[in-house]
Design a protein around this motif. Structure first.
Motif, PDB file in Angstrom:
ATOM      1  N   PHE A  13       2.703   8.330 -74.391  1.00  0.00           N
ATOM      2  CA  PHE A  13       1.863   7.466 -75.210  1.00  0.00           C
ATOM      3  C   PHE A  13       1.173   6.487 -74.283  1.00  0.00           C
ATOM      4  O   PHE A  13       1.790   5.920 -73.391  1.00  0.00           O
ATOM      5  CB  PHE A  13       2.704   6.729 -76.257  1.00  0.00           C
ATOM      6  CG  PHE A  13       3.272   7.675 -77.282  1.00  0.00           C
ATOM      7  CD1 PHE A  13       2.575   7.941 -78.446  1.00  0.00           C
ATOM      8  CD2 PHE A  13       4.473   8.323 -77.071  1.00  0.00           C
ATOM      9  CE1 PHE A  13       3.070   8.829 -79.382  1.00  0.00           C
ATOM     10  CE2 PHE A  13       4.981   9.214 -77.996  1.00  0.00           C
ATOM     11  CZ  PHE A  13       4.287   9.467 -79.155  1.00  0.00           C
ATOM     12  N   ALA A  14      -0.116   6.314 -74.475  1.00  0.00           N
ATOM     13  CA  ALA A  14      -0.904   5.471 -73.582  1.00  0.00           C
ATOM     14  C   ALA A  14      -1.640   4.416 -74.399  1.00  0.00           C
ATOM     15  O   ALA A  14      -1.814   4.552 -75.601  1.00  0.00           O
ATOM     16  CB  ALA A  14      -1.897   6.325 -72.802  1.00  0.00           C
ATOM     17  N   GLY A  45      -9.109  14.813 -53.048  1.00  0.00           N
ATOM     18  CA  GLY A  45      -9.975  15.941 -52.739  1.00  0.00           C
ATOM     19  C   GLY A  45     -10.090  16.961 -53.846  1.00  0.00           C
ATOM     20  O   GLY A  45     -10.938  17.836 -53.794  1.00  0.00           O
ATOM     21  N   ASP A  46      -9.213  16.886 -54.870  1.00  0.00           N
ATOM     22  CA  ASP A  46      -9.323  17.821 -55.987  1.00  0.00           C
ATOM     23  C   ASP A  46     -10.608  17.549 -56.767  1.00  0.00           C
ATOM     24  O   ASP A  46     -11.027  16.406 -56.915  1.00  0.00           O
ATOM     25  CB  ASP A  46      -8.124  17.675 -56.936  1.00  0.00           C
ATOM     26  CG  ASP A  46      -6.861  18.291 -56.374  1.00  0.00           C
ATOM     27  OD1 ASP A  46      -6.951  19.001 -55.369  1.00  0.00           O
ATOM     28  OD2 ASP A  46      -5.782  18.058 -56.947  1.00  0.00           O
ATOM     29  N   ALA A  47     -11.216  18.611 -57.257  1.00  0.00           N
ATOM     30  CA  ALA A  47     -12.450  18.464 -58.043  1.00  0.00           C
ATOM     31  C   ALA A  47     -12.101  18.109 -59.483  1.00  0.00           C
ATOM     32  O   ALA A  47     -11.142  18.636 -60.048  1.00  0.00           O
ATOM     33  CB  ALA A  47     -13.246  19.766 -58.001  1.00  0.00           C
ATOM     34  N   VAL A  48     -12.875  17.217 -60.073  1.00  0.00           N
ATOM     35  CA  VAL A  48     -12.669  16.797 -61.466  1.00  0.00           C
ATOM     36  C   VAL A  48     -14.024  16.795 -62.168  1.00  0.00           C
ATOM     37  O   VAL A  48     -14.983  16.250 -61.645  1.00  0.00           O
ATOM     38  CB  VAL A  48     -12.062  15.370 -61.537  1.00  0.00           C
ATOM     39  CG1 VAL A  48     -11.915  14.901 -62.979  1.00  0.00           C
ATOM     40  CG2 VAL A  48     -10.733  15.326 -60.824  1.00  0.00           C
ATOM     41  N   GLU A  55      -1.328  14.375 -61.723  1.00  0.00           N
ATOM     42  CA  GLU A  55      -1.657  15.789 -61.617  1.00  0.00           C
ATOM     43  C   GLU A  55      -2.555  16.151 -60.452  1.00  0.00           C
ATOM     44  O   GLU A  55      -2.638  17.309 -60.086  1.00  0.00           O
ATOM     45  CB  GLU A  55      -2.328  16.269 -62.921  1.00  0.00           C
ATOM     46  CG  GLU A  55      -1.421  16.176 -64.138  1.00  0.00           C
ATOM     47  CD  GLU A  55      -0.202  17.079 -64.033  1.00  0.00           C
ATOM     48  OE1 GLU A  55      -0.294  18.174 -63.452  1.00  0.00           O
ATOM     49  OE2 GLU A  55       0.868  16.671 -64.517  1.00  0.00           O
ATOM     50  N   LEU A  56      -3.267  15.188 -59.868  1.00  0.00           N
ATOM     51  CA  LEU A  56      -4.249  15.515 -58.844  1.00  0.00           C
ATOM     52  C   LEU A  56      -3.857  15.014 -57.470  1.00  0.00           C
ATOM     53  O   LEU A  56      -3.073  14.085 -57.342  1.00  0.00           O
ATOM     54  CB  LEU A  56      -5.610  14.909 -59.217  1.00  0.00           C
ATOM     55  CG  LEU A  56      -6.221  15.408 -60.517  1.00  0.00           C
ATOM     56  CD1 LEU A  56      -7.528  14.692 -60.786  1.00  0.00           C
ATOM     57  CD2 LEU A  56      -6.446  16.900 -60.469  1.00  0.00           C
ATOM     58  N   ASP A 109      -6.413   4.547 -70.091  1.00  0.00           N
ATOM     59  CA  ASP A 109      -5.046   4.499 -69.581  1.00  0.00           C
ATOM     60  C   ASP A 109      -4.487   5.914 -69.493  1.00  0.00           C
ATOM     61  O   ASP A 109      -3.870   6.287 -68.497  1.00  0.00           O
ATOM     62  CB  ASP A 109      -4.176   3.621 -70.486  1.00  0.00           C
ATOM     63  CG  ASP A 109      -2.740   3.529 -70.000  1.00  0.00           C
ATOM     64  OD1 ASP A 109      -2.528   3.462 -68.776  1.00  0.00           O
ATOM     65  OD2 ASP A 109      -1.828   3.515 -70.853  1.00  0.00           O
ATOM     66  N   CYS A 110      -4.739   6.718 -70.510  1.00  0.00           N
ATOM     67  CA  CYS A 110      -4.246   8.095 -70.532  1.00  0.00           C
ATOM     68  C   CYS A 110      -4.867   8.901 -69.395  1.00  0.00           C
ATOM     69  O   CYS A 110      -4.171   9.619 -68.675  1.00  0.00           O
ATOM     70  CB  CYS A 110      -4.550   8.731 -71.875  1.00  0.00           C
ATOM     71  SG  CYS A 110      -3.864  10.379 -72.057  1.00  0.00           S
ATOM     72  N   ILE A 111      -6.175   8.790 -69.223  1.00  0.00           N
ATOM     73  CA  ILE A 111      -6.858   9.528 -68.154  1.00  0.00           C
ATOM     74  C   ILE A 111      -6.323   9.099 -66.792  1.00  0.00           C
ATOM     75  O   ILE A 111      -6.045   9.933 -65.932  1.00  0.00           O
ATOM     76  CB  ILE A 111      -8.385   9.329 -68.252  1.00  0.00           C
ATOM     77  CG1 ILE A 111      -8.920  10.051 -69.489  1.00  0.00           C
ATOM     78  CG2 ILE A 111      -9.076   9.829 -66.990  1.00  0.00           C
ATOM     79  CD1 ILE A 111     -10.353   9.717 -69.822  1.00  0.00           C
ATOM     80  N   ALA A 112      -6.160   7.800 -66.590  1.00  0.00           N
ATOM     81  CA  ALA A 112      -5.648   7.307 -65.308  1.00  0.00           C
ATOM     82  C   ALA A 112      -4.245   7.846 -65.036  1.00  0.00           C
ATOM     83  O   ALA A 112      -3.929   8.248 -63.910  1.00  0.00           O
ATOM     84  CB  ALA A 112      -5.640   5.780 -65.298  1.00  0.00           C
ATOM     85  N   ARG A 113      -3.394   7.886 -66.057  1.00  0.00           N
ATOM     86  CA  ARG A 113      -2.038   8.415 -65.882  1.00  0.00           C
ATOM     87  C   ARG A 113      -2.078   9.896 -65.507  1.00  0.00           C
ATOM     88  O   ARG A 113      -1.360  10.346 -64.619  1.00  0.00           O
ATOM     89  CB  ARG A 113      -1.216   8.234 -67.152  1.00  0.00           C
ATOM     90  CG  ARG A 113      -0.823   6.817 -67.434  1.00  0.00           C
ATOM     91  CD  ARG A 113      -0.040   6.742 -68.720  1.00  0.00           C
ATOM     92  NE  ARG A 113       0.162   5.369 -69.124  1.00  0.00           N
ATOM     93  CZ  ARG A 113       1.256   4.951 -69.721  1.00  0.00           C
ATOM     94  NH1 ARG A 113       2.232   5.792 -69.980  1.00  0.00           N
ATOM     95  NH2 ARG A 113       1.376   3.693 -70.068  1.00  0.00           N
ATOM     96  N   LEU A 114      -2.887  10.660 -66.220  1.00  0.00           N
ATOM     97  CA  LEU A 114      -2.973  12.093 -65.938  1.00  0.00           C
ATOM     98  C   LEU A 114      -3.502  12.354 -64.533  1.00  0.00           C
ATOM     99  O   LEU A 114      -2.955  13.177 -63.801  1.00  0.00           O
ATOM    100  CB  LEU A 114      -3.875  12.783 -66.966  1.00  0.00           C
ATOM    101  CG  LEU A 114      -3.300  12.917 -68.363  1.00  0.00           C
ATOM    102  CD1 LEU A 114      -4.362  13.405 -69.328  1.00  0.00           C
ATOM    103  CD2 LEU A 114      -2.110  13.851 -68.367  1.00  0.00           C
TER     104      LEU A 114
END
Length: 177
Positions: free
Chosen positions: A150-151, A169-172, A165-166, A156-161
């Protein structure tokens, strides 16, 4: 390899950083060939394994592609951008950092004393009842609910993910708001 850019470094990490810097600063452009592993190793005074490790890391990060006997070249769309912020023309406000212009913010005076009030999100940032209702709702819809985060809002949710997970250098891909 582009004649105007010279790769340097004595470790795999240093060599990879040098190539990344060349791509970010425009010294190495998409399609530019990197020197063969053995030739670069001889030029830098390192083992071919060191250069091969650097190239492997650059491939993993999407900066270069290997074309078999065609060699290693800078990727057409490298996943690294310039580290220099763009110059903002006179009279415009830079919104890229996401920070509001202080000139447009009201002057707020803090109360003499601050203390969390009952029911404030500062006193109890997680609402157990809401979490339980949400988990029940997920289960009814067939969504696994044992590992739910829960974010406090979408950012906040995007920053946590992204932080879990990344790797650098990973592409987003991000939808333009």
């Amino acid at each position: 390899m582009a004649a105007q850019y010279s790769i340097e470094g004595s470790t795999a990490k240093g060599i990879a950083a040098s190539v990344e810097r060349g791509v970010a600063e425009g010294g190495l452009r998409p399609g530019d060939a990197l020197p063969p592993v053995r030739r670069l190793a001889d030029a830098l005074g390192v083992s071919p394994g060191t250069v091969a490790t650097a190239y492997k890391e650059l491939r993993r990060r999407g900066l270069v592609v290997t074309r078999g006997r065609g060699g290693t070249v800078v990727a057409e769309v490298p996943s690294v951008a310039s580290r220099r912020p763009p110059r903002v023309p006179e009279g415009l406000v830079d919104l890229a950092g996401g920070h509001p212009d202080p000139a447009f913010l009201p002057v707020l005076r803090p109360p003499a004393e601050f203390a969390p009030v009952q029911g404030s999100h500062r006193a109890a940032p997680r609402l157990a009842e809401l979490e339980a209702l949400t988990r029940d709702w997920f289960v009814r819809d067939g969504v696994p609910a044992e590992h739910v985060t829960f974010a406090h809002g979408a950012l906040d949710c995007i920053a946590r993910l992204l932080s879990t997970e990344l790797r650098p250098g990973d592409a987003v891909a991000v939808e333009d708001p």
